[in-house]
Design an enzyme around this catalytic site. Structure first.
Site, PDB file in Angstrom:
ATOM      1  N   LYS A   1       0.836  -1.202   0.000  1.00 15.85           N
ATOM      2  CA  LYS A   1       0.000   0.000   0.000  1.00 15.85           C
ATOM      3  C   LYS A   1       0.871   1.253   0.000  1.00 15.85           C
ATOM      4  O   LYS A   1       1.751   1.412   0.851  1.00 15.85           O
ATOM      5  CB  LYS A   1      -0.918   0.010   1.230  1.00 15.85           C
ATOM      6  N   ILE A   2       0.605   2.125  -0.956  1.00 16.04           N
ATOM      7  CA  ILE A   2       1.289   3.413  -1.065  1.00 16.04           C
ATOM      8  C   ILE A   2       0.237   4.510  -0.955  1.00 16.04           C
ATOM      9  O   ILE A   2      -0.773   4.468  -1.667  1.00 16.04           O
ATOM     10  CB  ILE A   2       2.041   3.530  -2.406  1.00 16.04           C
TER      11      ILE A   2
END
Length: 367
Positions: free
Chosen positions: A139-140
């Site tokens: 997850k960014i």
């Protein structure tokens, strides 16, 4: 068979579980959720902060890691990736059976890097390289600084869950980063996957607060409508962007769409139905990640019917009316993004402090 199976088979939406606990891996609860129709897992720093500080399940591994010379920060990542690895095992059959559409488990990069492009990119690469599993999503955050990292990771053939999205304009930029990344990718595009996580209920919380401050009958009548309308308009953007000649060229190379994922789908206002943000956002090529309580509510009395694109004109009209009474939706999104980043940083830092205290209690000494 449950209503969660119906959600996927009849309406094309994948229900995911927005929670992860070590005890669920050990007692089979996570596997039972998969049997009931859950098709993926999301986690975040707040989830790990809650689970790691609510009991003593992690104490033994923590002591072993610290005794082996790891810092508390490095020990934290060992604890997290142990849980992620267990969840990846449980979801692997879903990933295989769906030909790589579902069965993903998401883990977030260090949230303190949300405004640091190069730091985010290095952290995301490190997690992907270390875990090296086809059903992992790193997850960014979908911050302005995160966009280049999203594009670069996609170009490298790595699968990404873009998190903390609150505005339609930023969502369009995230899709562009994904498309540019795919175009630059020289590998097998069928092995690259992505979702874009649009946070829903928090939008209503902030918009409702502003509508109540305005206080006119017209403003008050709009409470509880903006978040669903924004999600429905986001779905229109998704359909537009993943069509036409540009997408056809990528699709011919095996590319997969970057599915919209509805996050923050538990209702914060008790006056609203507890399945509001599930019932109103159902449609093909979408994901809804739900806390276990919301999943239970949907299993009990949810309505599986295609709704996300039932009336696009009404959705846009709602947003126009919200803007017309004086609510700046871009300002709302900016505030929520900052608050979301700050909340995850606080959870991360509080958890590290808690691990330090636990280590001192169990091992003695000053860490």
């Amino acid at each position: 068979m449950t209503v969660l199976h119906d959600l996927y088979r009849e309406h094309g939406q994948s229900p995911w579980l927005d929670n992860l606990r070590r005890e669920w891996l050990e007692n089979g609860e996570l596997a039972r959720w998969v049997e009931r129709g859950v098709r993926g897992i999301t986690s975040n720093p707040s989830i790990f902060q809650k689970t790691m500080t609510s009991g003593c399940e992690y104490d033994h591994q923590l002591v072993e890691l610290l005794a082996g010379g790891l810092s508390v920060n490095d020990a934290y990542w060992e604890l997290v990736l142990t849980d992620i690895g267990g969840a990846l095992d449980v979801l692997a059959p879903v990933h295989e059976a769906s030909d790589g559409v579902d069965g993903f488990v998401s883990v977030e990069v260090d949230p303190t890097l949300a405004r640091d492009t190069e730091g985010t990119l290095a952290a995301a690469r490190a997690i992907h390289q270390r875990v090296n599993r086809p059903n992992l999503y790193v997850k960014i955050p979908g911050t302005a600084e995160g966009l280049p990292a999203i594009q670069a990771m996609t170009a490298e053939g790595r699968s990404i869950n873009v998190t903390l999205l609150f505005s339609l304009s930023r969502y369009a930029e995230v899709i562009e980063a994904y498309l540019c990344g795919l175009e630059a990718c020289e590998g097998d595009l069928s092995r690259v996957s992505g979702v874009a996580s649009f946070f829903i209920s928090r939008t209503d919380t902030e918009v409702d607060r502003r509508l109540e401050a305005i206080g006119t009958p017209e403003a008050l009548a709009l409470r509880g409508q903006a978040a669903v309308a924004q999600g429905q308009v986001a779905y229109q953007i998704f359909r537009q962007k993943f069509s036409g000649p540009r997408w056809a060229a990528l699709s011919a190379r095996g590319a997969r769409v970057q599915r919209p994922l509805w996050a923050s789908t538990s209702t914060k206002n008790p006056a609203y139905p507890d399945t509001l943000y599930v019932d109103r956002l159902i449609g093909p090529d979408t994901v809804n990640t739900l806390p276990d309580a919301t999943l239970e509510a949907f299993l009990d009395h949810g309505t599986p019917a295609r709704t996300v694109d039932a009336d696009p004109d009404i959705a846009r009209a709602v947003l126009d009316r919200v803007s017309g009474v004086g609510v700046d939706l871009e300002a709302v999104a900016g505030r929520l993004e900052n608050e979301g980043v700050s909340a995850f940083v606080r959870s991360f830092e509080d958890l590290l402090a808690s691990l330090v205290a636990t280590a001192d209690r169990l091992m003695g000494g000053d860490r």
